[in-house]
Design a protein around this motif. Structure first.
Motif: not given
Lengths: 220, 278
Positions: B188, B184, B191-193
């Motif tokens: 993340a 995860q 996904s550019g988190k």
């Protein structure tokens, strides 16, 4: 588990409060938006306009029959793949929207059931005494339906607050996230989650009391 | 299958007995290996990049495996069939020290961190891998080292890990976002988190392998030296392996194997005497 572990965990109480505020604001925002959206969907379903009713029905089926976690994973991880800047949601945003969409499906069903519970003779009587469909809805049907739906709506809002714990999976900085990270950093388990549960009760108990109060108040 | 396992374990038993039979430690592990005609090395079967068994082919692959293969060839000669001269034995963190002490295996190359406490029961080779915490970023990122982690950067870590604690100490201004597991956390990051992901370099190297557009940066800001485990009674074989490793370092072969598995050359201090050796 002993007193000492509670003391250790309670020394991080400010983190709990910040998580509490985050959970509360997420829940309130999702509560308001899901009520508006759910009510709109329900209206579409009973509107008698086929295409709208069809759309509303499938909204409910899709959102109610897939896990909330899947929906939020989609919002949080899958949408950024489209490479559209504003669709890269933060954990807080994805959680709030996910909760809104999901809860709205339940609220739509509750409201629709409420409207349909009101005897169809009521609508006929209202229409024959000269009211338009819209007027009959607003003045005759909805006030009665509202009374019926208060208890299940209340349950749904309490569920919403509890469901907000999924934010922990998306770095949402909510109560559950705070509890999880404290569990990791302090190694305490019992105290961490007992206290987290206490903070959730601080939101859900008042909500329960409010719902009971409204139920009694609106009793005919 | 059962038959095979029985034969294997029986021959094992014989080998072990033979070892004990010759009795005195003076005979030495190296002589034992040469007499037996094969090197018996304890490795892990379940650690990505170090020693991982491919469930389909049954082959064990990794940095530790490649080193053991090189060692076997060093002892018996390049032209020998590797299956004849090297026997891999699966060990785990609980069994590796006991098996090296009892002589069941000649040595264990199995992601063991060198500690003073362990030095009391076994001996370690020089540091053959430096594990430590590092940063993973998207290629071309502005983040070049831990000093670049300011208040406007988000660092992704995993809940409850020591790397979370370390990063809060080393980069107190940075915002830390925690996820439940490494899969995860990496999703993340992709996904550019967050701007960077932090954990042990070996885990980050695995992610780099999965998606080469993400690279390790900034070196290590915590260090855990890995050493091979030896019976503490036999200095000769340990010195032999240390010399072998140094030769590999000079010939560049070590750097090659390191690069093959971890995507970068080994750090400066590799093969230095381990820090806890008395």
């Amino acid at each position: 588990m002993d007193v000492e572990s509670f003391v250790t965990v309670l020394s991080h109480i400010d983190q709990y409060w910040s998580g509490f505020v985050r959970t509360l604001t997420t829940s309130i925002a999702a509560l308001i938006m899901s009520f508006i959206l759910g009510f709109t969907i329900a209206s579409l379903r009973v509107s008698g306009i086929k295409i709208l009713a069809f759309f509303a029905r499938w909204y409910v089926e899709f959102l109610r029959n897939t896990p909330l976690l899947v929906q939020i994973f989609f919002l949080y991880y899958a949408l950024p793949q489209l490479n559209i800047g504003f669709l890269n949601l933060s954990g807080f945003q994805a959680g709030m929207l996910g909760l809104t969409f999901y809860t709205a499906a339940y609220i739509a069903e509750i409201v629709r059931a409420g409207i349909q519970t009101v005897h169809s003779g009521q609508m006929e009587a209202a229409r024959s005494s000269g009211l338009s469909y819209f007027q009959a809805m607003v003045h005759i049907i909805l006030p009665q339906a509202f009374r019926i739906v208060i208890p299940p709506l209340g349950t749904q809002f309490i569920n919403l607050v509890k469901n907000s714990a999924v934010l922990t999976f998306f770095a949402g900085y909510d109560l559950m996230y705070v509890a999880d990270s404290l569990q990791g950093s302090t190694g305490e388990v019992f105290a961490v989650y007992i206290i987290a549960g206490g903070f959730y009760l601080m939101m859900t108990i008042p909500l329960s009391v409010l719902v009971n109060f409204l139920e009694r108040k609106l009793l005919v | 299958m059962v038959m095979l396992a029985m034969i294997l374990s029986f021959s094992f038993l014989l080998a072990a007995c033979g070892g004990d039979g010759s009795g005195d430690v003076e005979a030495g592990t190296l002589d034992g290996i040469k007499e037996r005609g094969k090197l018996v090395a304890g490795v892990k079967y379940d650690v990505k990049l170090f020693g991982l068994k491919d469930p389909e082919s049954g082959d064990v692959k990794g940095y530790d495996i490649d080193l053991m293969k090189a060692l076997a060839k060093h002892i018996f000669g390049e032209d020998k069939d590797i299956d004849e001269i090297l026997e891999l034995v699966q060990v785990n963190s609980k069994t590796r020290m006991e098996m090296a002490s009892s002589g069941e295996i000649d040595l264990a190359s199995a992601t063991a961190t060198i500690t003073a406490e362990r030095e009391e029961t076994v001996d370690f080779s020089n540091v053959y891998f430096v594990a430590g915490q590092s940063l993973l970023v998207k290629e071309g990122s502005d983040i070049k080292s831990i000093e670049d982690l300011g208040a406007d950067t988000t660092v992704i870590a995993v809940k409850g890990s020591t790397s979370e604690k370390n990063i809060r100490e080393k980069a107190p201004d940075a915002k830390v976002s925690l996820y439940d597991d490494y899969a995860q956390a990496f999703t993340a990051l992709k996904s550019g988190k967050g701007d960077t992901l932090t954990t042990d370099n070996a885990i980050l190297a695995g992610m780099h392998k999965q998606d080469p557009s993400y690279v390790l940066t900034g070196g290590l800001f915590t260090e855990e030296p890995y050493g091979m485990i030896f019976n503490s009674e036999d200095d000769e074989f340990r010195e032999y392996v240390n010399d072998f490793l140094n030769e590999m370092k000079e010939s560049g072969e070590l750097a090659e194997i390191h690069k093959k598995w971890f995507g970068e050359a080994p750090p400066e201090n590799i093969l230095k005497e381990n820090p806890h050796l008395n």
